[in-house]
Design an enzyme around this catalytic site. Structure first.
Site, PDB file in Angstrom:
ATOM      1  CB  SER A 161      70.613  33.003  11.478  1.00  0.00           C
ATOM      2  OG  SER A 161      69.838  32.966  12.648  1.00  0.00           O
ATOM      3  CG  ASP A 361      71.835  40.268  14.516  1.00  0.00           C
ATOM      4  OD1 ASP A 361      70.665  40.226  14.938  1.00  0.00           O
ATOM      5  OD2 ASP A 361      72.459  39.264  14.139  1.00  0.00           O
ATOM      6  CG  HIS A 421      69.933  37.989  11.938  1.00  0.00           C
ATOM      7  ND1 HIS A 421      70.821  37.551  12.897  1.00  0.00           N
ATOM      8  CD2 HIS A 421      69.329  36.867  11.457  1.00  0.00           C
ATOM      9  CE1 HIS A 421      70.751  36.236  12.994  1.00  0.00           C
ATOM     10  NE2 HIS A 421      69.859  35.793  12.130  1.00  0.00           N
TER      11      HIS A 421
END
Length: 442
Positions: A161, A361, A421
């Site tokens: 991220s 994601d 994610h």
């Protein structure tokens, strides 16, 4: 002192931190070490190292991997460690897909103010990735000076991220530092997982639309909100773009019955669902989505209880995660700025760069990642784009595809199937296999 650490060496599992009436059982790895580095005046960064614990090889024959969490403000030593790739899970049970099986793993609570890292005043918090990278150079110089046994071992940076955005900037500065001789290490590459490299390329409705999560009315509303983000970025108003991005996420939630941005097939918990008192401000909405999931109550209790007591070096006035929201706010003006140019500079310098992304994601969707990758100025891009990807078998299910990948020269891309994610949480065996491939163990 500028650098302090503690090393624990044991030959069997130990039970630590027996409290008054409840015994908190915290198994200790075969060898681990942790400590603080004062990266600036009033800025104290915490790190935690697990030496590789493999039955077939010594840690000296395996790579060293540094893991960087997202947010900004998410704790690597907490979430990355106990929820994703560390030797123990949140229930302190051994993790079968721990990356410690294939590498020594260094968790760093970064930027300062994250996790166990802390600042004496909020003025000392980092403001942008350049400041984050500068702080990390101080930590890495101290780390490799103390742990000289790792200076010649291949060193990789893996990230997730917003951690990927920081990892790119850190890797470029580390490349320069190694060339200048100011840091002694064998930097071998960086891996950018579901990374916030080019936020503007994630500001489109295609993934939400194509996955049947929006009707025409919802699509119109999301498109309008996304266009406001694009306009703010074009004008260089990055703080405003961050606010507009928060509004866009709100619009997506309202039109999808609170879709889980991290994995579209997983339901949000009640604490993550939108309510009027949770979204009173733009930044509060973003913090709720991007910080709170990394600091769930059960993890906070673990980190501020048994783990804190085990470590024995956390100052009394420091609470794990206590400055997380302040970290996010301090970096808000940097949140929507792209770092694609930094990835280009890394590739031009010959650094090995890997991009990997989870199929499910939404917040950092694979389509958005492919868009910025196709804009790279890297001289191998034309050939890379013409290549066909290779299928990888799912380690858990024979004869089923678990991922696809392409690699050419010093660049690679992994598409991880059935993962959101947090890829190691969703597809631990596949993530471990990818680690071995990136670090050239397969």
């Amino acid at each position: 002192p500028p650098f302090s650490s503690r090393t624990t060496v044991v030959t069997s599992w130990l039970l630590l931190n027996c409290m008054q009436t409840v015994c908190s059982c915290v198994p200790v790895q075969a060898k681990e070490s942790w400590g603080y580095v004062d990266v600036r005046e009033g800025a104290h960064m915490f790190w935690w190292l697990y030496y590789a614990n493999s039955s077939s090889a010594s840690y000296k024959d395996l790579p060293l991997v540094m893991w960087l969490q997202g947010g900004p403000g998410g704790s690597s030593c907490g979430f990355g460690n106990f929820e994703e790739i560390g030797p123990l899970d949140r229930d302190l049970k051994p993790r079968g897909t721990s990356w410690v099986r294939a590498a020594s793993v260094l968790f760093v609570d970064n930027p300062v103010g994250t996790g166990y890292s802390y600042t004496d005043t909020e003025d000392a918090l980092a403001k942008d990735v350049a400041m984050v990278a500068s702080d990390m150079m101080v930590l890495l110089k101290s780390f490799f000076s103390l742990k000289t046994e790792f200076q010649s071992i291949p060193f990789f940076i893996f990230s997730e991220s917003y951690g990927g955005k920081m990892a790119a900037a850190i890797s470029l500065e580390l490349t320069k530092a190694v060339q200048a001789g100011s840091i002694k290490c064998n930097f071998a590459g960086v891996a950018l997982g579901d990374s916030w490299i080019s936020p503007i390329d994630l500001c489109h409705q295609t993934p939400v639309d194509q996955r049947s999560l929006l009707d025409d009315n919802g699509l119109d509303e999301v498109t309008k909100a996304a266009n406001a983000v694009l306009e703010a970025v074009k004008q260089g108003q990055y703080r405003k773009a961050t606010d507009m991005w928060s509004i866009t996420e709100n619009v997506v939630e309202q039109n999808t019955n609170n879709v889980n941005f991290y994995n579209i097939l997983t339901q949000n918990s009640d604490e993550m669902k939108t309510s009027s008192d949770q979204t009173s401000g733009f930044l509060s909405s973003l913090k709720r989505r991007h910080i709170h999931p990394l600091h769930r109550q059960s993890l906070s209790e673990l980190m501020n209880g048994p783990i804190r007591q085990k470590l024995g070096v956390i100052p009394k006035n420091v609470t794990w995660g206590g400055q997380a929201e302040a970290v996010f706010e301090s970096m808000a003006g940097d949140f929507m700025k792209p770092v694609v140019d930094i990835v280009d500079q890394l590739l031009a310098a010959g650094a090995n760069v890997t991009v990997y992304n989870g199929q499910l994601d939404l917040i950092v969707d694979t389509v958005g990642q492919e868009i910025w990758v196709k804009r790279l100025k890297w001289d191998g891009l034309q050939y890379f784009n013409k290549m066909k990807w290779t299928a990888l078998e799912d380690p858990q299910t024979e004869s089923q595809t678990g991922a696809f990948y392409k690699t050419y020269k010093n660049f690679a891309f992994y598409w991880i199937l059935k993962a959101g994610h947090m890829i190691p949480s969703d597809q631990g065996p596949m993530a471990l296999r990818m680690l071995k491939m990136v670090t050239q163990q397969e």
